[in-house]
Design a protein around this motif. Sequence first.
Motif, PDB file in Angstrom:
ATOM      1  N   THR A 337       6.139   2.025   2.000  1.00  9.39           N
ATOM      2  CA  THR A 337       5.068   1.185   2.555  1.00  9.39           C
ATOM      3  C   THR A 337       4.763   0.005   1.646  1.00  9.39           C
ATOM      4  OG1 THR A 337       3.553   2.797   1.645  1.00  9.39           O
ATOM      5  CG2 THR A 337       3.884   2.866   3.982  1.00  9.39           C
ATOM      6  N   LEU A 338       4.854   0.218   0.344  1.00  7.98           N
ATOM      7  CA  LEU A 338       4.519  -0.880  -0.560  1.00  7.98           C
ATOM      8  C   LEU A 338       5.642  -1.899  -0.669  1.00  7.98           C
ATOM      9  CD1 LEU A 338       2.656   0.575  -3.660  1.00  7.98           C
ATOM     10  CD2 LEU A 338       1.740  -0.779  -1.795  1.00  7.98           C
ATOM     11  N   LEU A 339       6.863  -1.396  -0.829  1.00  4.05           N
ATOM     12  CA  LEU A 339       7.955  -2.296  -1.207  1.00  4.05           C
ATOM     13  C   LEU A 339       8.958  -2.564  -0.093  1.00  4.05           C
ATOM     14  CD1 LEU A 339       8.634  -0.682  -4.697  1.00  4.05           C
ATOM     15  CD2 LEU A 339       7.125  -2.595  -4.135  1.00  4.05           C
ATOM     16  N   LEU A 340       9.054  -1.669   0.863  1.00  2.87           N
ATOM     17  CA  LEU A 340      10.101  -1.827   1.875  1.00  2.87           C
ATOM     18  C   LEU A 340       9.500  -1.787   3.279  1.00  2.87           C
ATOM     19  CD1 LEU A 340      13.257   0.397   1.268  1.00  2.87           C
ATOM     20  CD2 LEU A 340      13.103  -2.081   1.441  1.00  2.87           C
ATOM     21  N   PRO A 341       8.559  -2.698   3.564  1.00  3.57           N
ATOM     22  CA  PRO A 341       7.876  -2.579   4.852  1.00  3.57           C
ATOM     23  C   PRO A 341       8.825  -2.651   6.045  1.00  3.57           C
ATOM     24  CG  PRO A 341       7.354  -4.661   3.783  1.00  3.57           C
ATOM     25  CD  PRO A 341       8.091  -3.837   2.792  1.00  3.57           C
TER      26      PRO A 341
ATOM     27  N   GLY C 320      -9.796   8.365  -7.992  1.00  5.85           N
ATOM     28  CA  GLY C 320      -9.999   7.465  -6.854  1.00  5.85           C
ATOM     29  C   GLY C 320      -9.870   6.005  -7.267  1.00  5.85           C
ATOM     30  N   ILE C 321     -10.485   5.651  -8.386  1.00  4.67           N
ATOM     31  CA  ILE C 321     -10.407   4.260  -8.835  1.00  4.67           C
ATOM     32  C   ILE C 321      -8.953   3.887  -9.149  1.00  4.67           C
ATOM     33  CG2 ILE C 321     -11.032   2.719 -10.738  1.00  4.67           C
ATOM     34  CD1 ILE C 321     -13.774   3.995 -10.732  1.00  4.67           C
ATOM     35  N   LEU C 322      -8.239   4.827  -9.777  1.00  7.27           N
ATOM     36  CA  LEU C 322      -6.826   4.564 -10.067  1.00  7.27           C
ATOM     37  C   LEU C 322      -6.045   4.344  -8.771  1.00  7.27           C
ATOM     38  CD1 LEU C 322      -6.021   7.075 -12.934  1.00  7.27           C
ATOM     39  CD2 LEU C 322      -6.109   4.575 -13.023  1.00  7.27           C
ATOM     40  N   ILE C 323      -6.325   5.186  -7.788  1.00  8.04           N
ATOM     41  CA  ILE C 323      -5.609   5.055  -6.516  1.00  8.04           C
ATOM     42  C   ILE C 323      -5.894   3.686  -5.899  1.00  8.04           C
ATOM     43  CG2 ILE C 323      -5.464   5.923  -4.168  1.00  8.04           C
ATOM     44  CD1 ILE C 323      -6.142   8.669  -5.208  1.00  8.04           C
ATOM     45  N   GLU C 324      -7.155   3.293  -5.958  1.00 14.06           N
ATOM     46  CA  GLU C 324      -7.508   2.017  -5.336  1.00 14.06           C
ATOM     47  C   GLU C 324      -6.808   0.876  -6.050  1.00 14.06           C
ATOM     48  OE1 GLU C 324      -9.516  -1.500  -4.004  1.00 14.06           O
ATOM     49  OE2 GLU C 324      -9.282  -0.845  -6.068  1.00 14.06           O
ATOM     50  N   ARG C 325      -6.838   0.921  -7.388  1.00 19.36           N
ATOM     51  CA  ARG C 325      -6.252  -0.185  -8.159  1.00 19.36           C
ATOM     52  C   ARG C 325      -4.726  -0.216  -8.044  1.00 19.36           C
ATOM     53  NH1 ARG C 325      -8.563  -4.560  -8.771  1.00 19.36           N
ATOM     54  NH2 ARG C 325      -9.084  -3.763  -6.730  1.00 19.36           N
ATOM     55  N   CYS C 326      -4.096   0.952  -7.979  1.00 19.04           N
ATOM     56  CA  CYS C 326      -2.633   0.976  -8.036  1.00 19.04           C
ATOM     57  C   CYS C 326      -1.990   0.968  -6.655  1.00 19.04           C
ATOM     58  CB  CYS C 326      -2.138   2.213  -8.778  1.00 19.04           C
ATOM     59  SG  CYS C 326      -2.805   2.340 -10.421  1.00 19.04           S
ATOM     60  N   LEU C 327      -2.737   1.294  -5.628  1.00 16.63           N
ATOM     61  CA  LEU C 327      -2.076   1.485  -4.344  1.00 16.63           C
ATOM     62  C   LEU C 327      -2.828   0.786  -3.211  1.00 16.63           C
ATOM     63  CD1 LEU C 327       0.138   2.941  -2.785  1.00 16.63           C
ATOM     64  CD2 LEU C 327      -1.333   4.939  -2.651  1.00 16.63           C
ATOM     65  N   ILE C 328      -4.059   1.207  -3.025  1.00 18.15           N
ATOM     66  CA  ILE C 328      -4.741   0.805  -1.795  1.00 18.15           C
ATOM     67  C   ILE C 328      -5.008  -0.686  -1.743  1.00 18.15           C
ATOM     68  CG2 ILE C 328      -6.940   1.072  -0.583  1.00 18.15           C
ATOM     69  CD1 ILE C 328      -6.687   4.033  -1.215  1.00 18.15           C
ATOM     70  N   ARG C 329      -5.242  -1.298  -2.901  1.00 23.32           N
ATOM     71  CA  ARG C 329      -5.596  -2.716  -2.837  1.00 23.32           C
ATOM     72  C   ARG C 329      -4.437  -3.578  -2.330  1.00 23.32           C
ATOM     73  NH1 ARG C 329      -4.727  -5.968  -8.052  1.00 23.32           N
ATOM     74  NH2 ARG C 329      -3.502  -4.565  -9.356  1.00 23.32           N
ATOM     75  N   PHE C 330      -3.225  -3.041  -2.421  1.00 25.68           N
ATOM     76  CA  PHE C 330      -2.098  -3.815  -1.886  1.00 25.68           C
ATOM     77  C   PHE C 330      -1.990  -3.664  -0.381  1.00 25.68           C
ATOM     78  CE2 PHE C 330      -0.859  -2.543  -6.223  1.00 25.68           C
ATOM     79  CZ  PHE C 330      -0.860  -3.807  -6.785  1.00 25.68           C
ATOM     80  N   LEU C 331      -2.796  -2.794   0.177  1.00 23.30           N
ATOM     81  CA  LEU C 331      -2.609  -2.460   1.590  1.00 23.30           C
ATOM     82  C   LEU C 331      -3.835  -2.777   2.435  1.00 23.30           C
ATOM     83  CD1 LEU C 331      -0.844   0.973   1.039  1.00 23.30           C
ATOM     84  CD2 LEU C 331       0.224  -1.115   1.868  1.00 23.30           C
ATOM     85  N   LEU C 336      -2.481   1.287   9.061  1.00 21.16           N
ATOM     86  CA  LEU C 336      -1.465   2.305   9.319  1.00 21.16           C
ATOM     87  C   LEU C 336      -0.604   2.542   8.085  1.00 21.16           C
ATOM     88  CD1 LEU C 336      -0.462   1.458  12.985  1.00 21.16           C
ATOM     89  CD2 LEU C 336      -2.128   3.086  12.120  1.00 21.16           C
ATOM     90  N   GLU C 337      -0.300   1.447   7.367  1.00 22.64           N
ATOM     91  CA  GLU C 337       0.470   1.605   6.127  1.00 22.64           C
ATOM     92  C   GLU C 337      -0.345   2.368   5.086  1.00 22.64           C
ATOM     93  OE1 GLU C 337       0.693  -1.063   7.934  1.00 22.64           O
ATOM     94  OE2 GLU C 337       2.732  -1.861   7.874  1.00 22.64           O
ATOM     95  N   THR C 338      -1.652   2.070   5.058  1.00 23.74           N
ATOM     96  CA  THR C 338      -2.505   2.791   4.115  1.00 23.74           C
ATOM     97  C   THR C 338      -2.455   4.279   4.406  1.00 23.74           C
ATOM     98  OG1 THR C 338      -3.960   0.896   4.256  1.00 23.74           O
ATOM     99  CG2 THR C 338      -4.796   2.795   3.090  1.00 23.74           C
ATOM    100  N   LEU C 339      -2.513   4.580   5.689  1.00 18.27           N
ATOM    101  CA  LEU C 339      -2.463   5.981   6.100  1.00 18.27           C
ATOM    102  C   LEU C 339      -1.196   6.650   5.561  1.00 18.27           C
ATOM    103  CD1 LEU C 339      -3.220   7.025   9.764  1.00 18.27           C
ATOM    104  CD2 LEU C 339      -1.417   8.093   8.487  1.00 18.27           C
ATOM    105  N   LEU C 340      -0.070   5.993   5.736  1.00 25.05           N
ATOM    106  CA  LEU C 340       1.196   6.603   5.307  1.00 25.05           C
ATOM    107  C   LEU C 340       1.275   6.722   3.792  1.00 25.05           C
ATOM    108  CD1 LEU C 340       3.670   4.905   7.770  1.00 25.05           C
ATOM    109  CD2 LEU C 340       2.657   7.179   7.869  1.00 25.05           C
TER     110      LEU C 340
END
Lengths: 361, 251, 536
Positions: A337-341, C320-331, C336-340
């Motif tokens: 999801t992040l790199l290979l949409p 949670g903060i780590l997840i937000e900073r490392c993952l969720i903020r890009f989405l 739907l991508e966030t969900l996956l």
Amino acid sequence: MNRFSTNLCIALILGGAAAMALLNLATAPEFGLHVPTYAVSLVGKYLCYAILALALDLVWGYAGILSLGHAAFFAIGGYAMGMYLMRQIGTRGVYGNAILPDFMVFLNYKELPWYWHGFDNPLFALSMALIVPALIALVFGYLAFRSRVSGVYLSIITQALTYALLLAFFRNDMGFGGNNGLTDFKDMFGLRLQDDNTRVGLLLASAIMLVLCLLVARYVVTSRFGRVLIAVRDTEARTRFLGYRPESYKLFVFVLSAIMAGIGGALYVPQVGIINPGEFSPANSIEAVIWVAVGGRGTLVGAILGAILVNAGKTYFTGAFPEIWLFALGFLFILVTLLLPKGVLGLLQSKRQAKPGESKP
Amino acid sequence: MTIGPVSGSLLYLNGVSVSFDGFRAINNLSLVLEPGEMRAVIGPNGAGKTTMMDIITGKTRPDEGQVIFGAETDLTRLDEPAIAALGIGRKFQKPTVFEPHTVWDNLLLALAGDRRPRFTLWARETSEEQDRIEEILATIRLGDLRRMRAGDLSHGQKQWLEIGMLLAQEPQLLLVDEPVAGMTDSETAQTADLLREINRTRSVVVVEHDMEFVRALGVKVTVLHEGSVLSEGSIDHVSADPKVIEVYLGR
Amino acid sequence: MNSLRNLIAVLLLGSVLAIASPARADDAPDPFLGLASESFDEVASAIAGLAVSGNPQAAATIQALQDETLFVGPAGDDAPPILIKTDAGFIDARTNKPVADVNEDDLVPVKVNNAVRRAIEAAKGGLDLFAADPALRTKAAEQLFVSHDAAAVPLLARALEKESNPAARTVMLQAQAAALLAAGSGSDAERIAAIALLRARGDVESKSLLQSLHETSKPVADAAAAAISSLQRIEQLWSVLQSVFYGLSLGSVLLLAASGLAITFGVMGVINMAHGEMVMLGAYTTFVVQQVIRAYAPGLFDASLFFAIPLAFLVSGVVGILIERCLIRFLYGRPLETLLATWGLSLVLQQAVRSSFGSSNREVGTPSWMSGADVIGGLTITYNRLYIIVFAAIVIAALMGVMRGTSLGLRMRAVTQNRRMAAAMGIRTPWIDALTFGLGSGVAGMAGVALSQIDNVSPNLGQGYIIDSFMVVVFGGVGNLWGTVVSALTLGIVNKFLEPIAGAVLGKIVVLIALILFIQRKPRGMFPLKGRAVEQ
Ligand SMILES: Nc1ncnc2c1ncn2[C@@H]1O[C@H](COP(=O)(O)OP(=O)(O)O)[C@@H](O)[C@H]1O
Ligand SMILES: [Mg+2]
């Protein structure tokens, strides 16, 4: 959608299946290229998963419906086939009851529940494997699309649907074997399930069904209907002001997709020899989503590719490093999801000009 | 249900109101459009112009009031596809075309015809359809870009494509929301020409901010303010109206 | 057992009659004599007799018999002495006076077998009717009520004569009434009065006793039927209350699980499928805290949850903060991508916990103040459920306080309502995003502490709650904390009321399907937020 890659894919599926069939049946086990029967069934299983992935791509890639309950249609197709296989056991069961499957004797059933009638007939069972998923999809989709439930809300209620079915099928008094599901199958269409010939036949049937589904899906998405569908996916409101009814378009693909998933499930069960409520678990449905995402959403061929790649990986990892598999699967979700949409196929085609039908991130 | 529609009107709004969480976006709005007429609707931001279009096209249901199309069709009882099928087309403020599709396919999907899945599933492009698309391509001056992905068009080209899609729908009434927002001067002039041309065969309601553009259209103007009609008449008439001056310049 | 009881009853009755007749009082037999007998049966009947003799020494003697400190001396001309052995020497059981120069070798202990032991138990029950402590008397009467033995009637009558404590008196009267009804004796009027007493008492035993009667007289039968139906109504009322309590308790569990999600999904619009794992981390934090306390400060065990709650908040919040900073903020903007991606994350977290703690259930202990239950009328209130309800109420109140009353809450709402405007006003939106997500996750962690008390702490803990939590938030109306509260409690109560009708699993299925249908009717929940912003 690329005509060339679709045709290549069809050739590979049919050619590959035929080659495996030949190498299994016509060569001796000592021969270096001999394909053992378990491998035939393994690949057959992948192809069934590919049918499920294709079905999912049809709704997710082309209609924007992220169904988190598609494995339910697959499982229902599987149960329909399982019921047929169950009734074929006849007196060879542990309790030797000609009518009642073992688990019913065990649970003190006096007679066959009404919904088990007719399943001794293979054609009836096969048509139920298509009709029941279609009906459930029709009712569910009608309600959901009419009231314009979309996006994550739709995803969550599809997940709730499969969860409810999971709970239901776990119950013994549902009459589907409860926890243990249906298993101990003996034969199918009069052929022994354990025979190499039957196994190869099932592989070929899966390959052919997969190709047929792919052709149907390709026709649908390239037709004018398919172009409306893509328009609905990206700008639903606009299509409405043009006079289209998005709900009927979504309902049509949703039902079509449920039927395909049912076909996949019906072919899956005789090859793995068991169907149990675990197939309804929400995790299964989401795993199917990742196959599509890995291969490339909205490409059809990508879904097939993804299903085969991920499941081959799963077979390898769960055998070699079982601990690692869930980590690998988890990171696969995150990285894709992040790199290979656009998935693997998107990566391969990234140089080409984007064509309609390919999803936007 | 006070009085019936003015006989022979194409669109008739009477006493329409709608509020969102207590905020009256449209307040006792009345408007009559003659067949073949082009009407400019102006008004400051938030005056309710887009909401008015939402009501006509079925996106928003009014709390009260009548919305009648033609002789006696009550639009408040219909949903968006049904209203579109009646012959009311709409262009959005923000251009919305089908980005993954080519210009050609965008027009093809907009062409008047059977919209049901059972038709589109088997539909083949006919030569009439192709002729009609060619014709529209010429009108909107996008003939050379027919194979281009709509998402790759410039902003102005998207606006035209959207107008082209409206034409392809062959509506009796076009609702056009801020068509020249973000256009260059020459594009603006061309758009005015295009709208006048369209108006030869259809009725048009244009919402616009740009006074020059409205002046160039040279049609009857309705000024909307806080959800109701503030003034109506020729552009010279309304721009001399002290109430209008107050609203536009007073604050 | 039954025949034994009858035997004792007959004996009791006999002895009571004996006592009750004053003419023979003087030459009444020595109630202690039978204890010296060789025969167990005689000993047993002697015990029964002693119990009702009203002899002040009866209790001490029977107690000594039970403690096996009762001895019989050599019989001379008189009856053999009965002695109680104490630390200070021997005491005459009849007189309670110390006895000097006893030769222990001459003494024979009174032997006890099972029949005797049962006689002792039964006798102590009757004895207690005459005990000094009113609570003991009440308890004894209560036991007689349950056994509603006809033989106890005269005994009760005797006890009632002396009874002055109102509570004990009430129970004795009830026991008397029960015995009378069970024995089928008494006039119609007496029986009707007895029925009225039982009806007033109003518990399950009264009802089952009334139901077991076969009255021949119509007025009595009518009174009994009326009493039964009244008692049934009361019982139904209690069972409704009980269901409400269970429902509230389940609702609080749902609320705890969903409240964090109400922040991350409801307020921020982030679909966090790893939400359940934040709950799971909270439960494992509790486990670790308890391990540490067990090892280093076992005395603090009862307070372990108070250490676990803030720690769980921190652990899950930081994750949670780590997840937000490392993952969720890009989405952001790609639900739907966030969900996956977050689903993938949930798999990783589960496996990580499985690898470090093993896949089996971990034992999380319950502090003593949380175990046990109270019975109020027909309502059983278990403390762990009660405290979870209280905890959920505190958590949700605190959450609302933070959202409404603090500048952090103000900023959070500003950012979620209009990000660009908030940024323009100098709010550091990325930081607020991270904090909001951390808050939601931390609340989930606290929920995990509570859930560790009622659920199995295993890596799959969170999985079981994720669908329910989403349903709760969506049902209540996304972005509306009050909606979440109402929705969680409603779902909990509905579930518990369906359970007896449909069974637990089917009840849950029914609720799920009802929810699916509801969401299709009202996609934005019971209490939808309105406005253009929510229309994407
Ligand atoms: N769905 C809605 N929910 C809440 N407020 C709305 C909604 N639609 C319009 N409004 C409000 O109604 C007012 C009129 O808006 P609009 O019709 O877009 O004005 P205009 O197009 O004239 O600039 C605005 O204040 C807008 O915020
Ligand atoms: Mg506007």
